[in-house]
Motif scaffolding. Structure first.
Motif, short mmCIF file in Angstrom:
data_model
loop_
_atom_site.label_atom_id
_atom_site.label_comp_id
_atom_site.label_asym_id
_atom_site.label_seq_id
_atom_site.Cartn_x
_atom_site.Cartn_y
_atom_site.Cartn_z
N PHE A 182 68.90 31.22 15.89
CA PHE A 182 69.20 29.80 15.76
C PHE A 182 68.76 29.07 17.02
O PHE A 182 68.48 29.70 18.04
CB PHE A 182 70.70 29.58 15.49
N ALA A 183 68.67 27.75 16.93
CA ALA A 183 68.30 26.93 18.08
C ALA A 183 69.31 25.81 18.25
O ALA A 183 69.70 25.17 17.27
CB ALA A 183 66.90 26.34 17.88
N VAL A 184 69.75 25.60 19.48
CA VAL A 184 70.65 24.49 19.76
C VAL A 184 69.80 23.23 19.93
O VAL A 184 68.94 23.17 20.80
CB VAL A 184 71.49 24.75 21.04
N ILE A 185 70.03 22.25 19.08
CA ILE A 185 69.30 20.97 19.15
C ILE A 185 69.92 20.10 20.24
O ILE A 185 69.23 19.44 21.00
CB ILE A 185 69.33 20.24 17.80
N GLY A 186 71.24 20.09 20.29
CA GLY A 186 71.91 19.28 21.31
C GLY A 186 73.41 19.36 21.16
O GLY A 186 73.95 19.80 20.14
N ARG A 187 74.10 18.91 22.19
CA ARG A 187 75.55 18.91 22.24
C ARG A 187 76.07 17.59 21.68
O ARG A 187 75.55 16.53 22.02
CB ARG A 187 76.02 19.10 23.68
N VAL A 188 77.09 17.64 20.84
CA VAL A 188 77.73 16.43 20.31
C VAL A 188 78.65 15.89 21.39
O VAL A 188 79.54 16.59 21.85
CB VAL A 188 78.49 16.72 19.01
N VAL A 189 78.40 14.63 21.80
CA VAL A 189 79.16 14.07 22.92
C VAL A 189 79.98 12.84 22.53
O VAL A 189 80.77 12.34 23.33
CB VAL A 189 78.22 13.70 24.08
N TRP A 190 79.83 12.34 21.29
CA TRP A 190 80.54 11.13 20.86
C TRP A 190 80.45 11.07 19.35
O TRP A 190 79.50 11.57 18.76
CB TRP A 190 79.88 9.92 21.52
N LYS A 191 81.43 10.44 18.72
CA LYS A 191 81.34 10.26 17.28
C LYS A 191 81.79 8.87 16.92
O LYS A 191 82.58 8.24 17.62
CB LYS A 191 82.19 11.28 16.53
N SER A 192 81.28 8.36 15.81
CA SER A 192 81.75 7.10 15.27
C SER A 192 82.03 7.33 13.80
O SER A 192 81.45 8.21 13.17
CB SER A 192 80.69 6.00 15.42
N GLY A 193 82.92 6.55 13.27
CA GLY A 193 83.22 6.68 11.85
C GLY A 193 84.29 5.69 11.44
O GLY A 193 84.95 5.09 12.27
N ARG A 194 84.43 5.52 10.16
CA ARG A 194 85.42 4.59 9.63
C ARG A 194 86.80 5.17 9.78
O ARG A 194 86.99 6.37 9.70
CB ARG A 194 85.13 4.31 8.16
N VAL A 195 87.76 4.31 9.98
CA VAL A 195 89.16 4.74 10.09
C VAL A 195 89.75 4.82 8.70
O VAL A 195 89.48 4.00 7.86
CB VAL A 195 89.96 3.73 10.95
#
Length: 195
Positions: A182-195
């Motif tokens: 597998f390959a790591v594309i990137g680290r998740v550092v923030w999320k947005s979404g509906r409440v």
């Protein structure tokens, strides 16, 4: 927008701003009302009678960084095949906020989450900010490519070049892989979404 609509936006009587402008009543806008109006209209507070110091002023374009939103889904489920990474929009982040988070806007992109394997942490439709800087690996939530499929998973090192791709939703079993699978594309550092 009418004065009545702006007054309602401030949770005031529809004649509030009309009376302020034509009759001078109230003599000055409440601080919170003035700040809200300045932000909505995109003008400095001082133009609405506020003090010059410590008041809202719109930021210049140089103070913002546009982070591309990619037309790509990262599966929080069985997987989605990699689509073309086309930019269709952007999020704007304060350059100062990014610096405070230790992030480089040039190394960030945003993608959608599909599926339920990362619930409750990430839900279908959330967008995640992916930091693709090259850095020493550390356990955490990452976007990875496995067999031409993009996944968003918690990645944990097991030692000896072995890793576990873990879901938050315990209905999904761990996926054990070696470093070359597998390959790591990137680290998740923030999320947005509906409440």
């Amino acid at each position: 927008m009418s004065l009545a609509a702006l007054s309602r936006m401030l949770s005031r009587n529809p004649t509030y701003l009309q009376q302020y402008i034509t009759k001078g009543s109230p003599k000055k806008l409440e601080e919170e009302d003035r700040r809200t109006l300045a932000q909505f209209l995109g003008v400095p507070e001082r133009e609405l009678g506020g003090p010059k110091e410590n008041s809202y002023a719109p930021r210049s374009d140089s103070e913002w960084v546009e982070v591309p939103r990619l037309d790509v889904d990262a599966s929080a489920g069985p997987g989605t095949s990699g689509a073309q990474e086309k930019v269709f929009d952007a999020f704007r982040f304060s350059r100062r906020w990014l610096a405070e988070q230790g992030l480089d806007g040039a190394q960030l992109s945003a993608i959608r989450v599909v599926g339920d394997s990362m619930e409750p942490l990430l839900r279908e439709g959330d967008e995640v900010l992916v930091d693709s800087r090259e850095a020493p690996f550390r356990d955490g939530v990452h976007v990875v490519r496995l067999d031409d499929v993009l996944l968003v998973k918690r990645v944990a090192s097991k030692g000896g070049g072995r890793f576990s791709l873990l879901s938050q939703n315990l209905a999904y079993p761990p996926i054990d892989v070696s470093a070359d699978e597998f390959a790591v594309i990137g680290r998740v550092v923030w999320k947005s979404g509906r409440v």
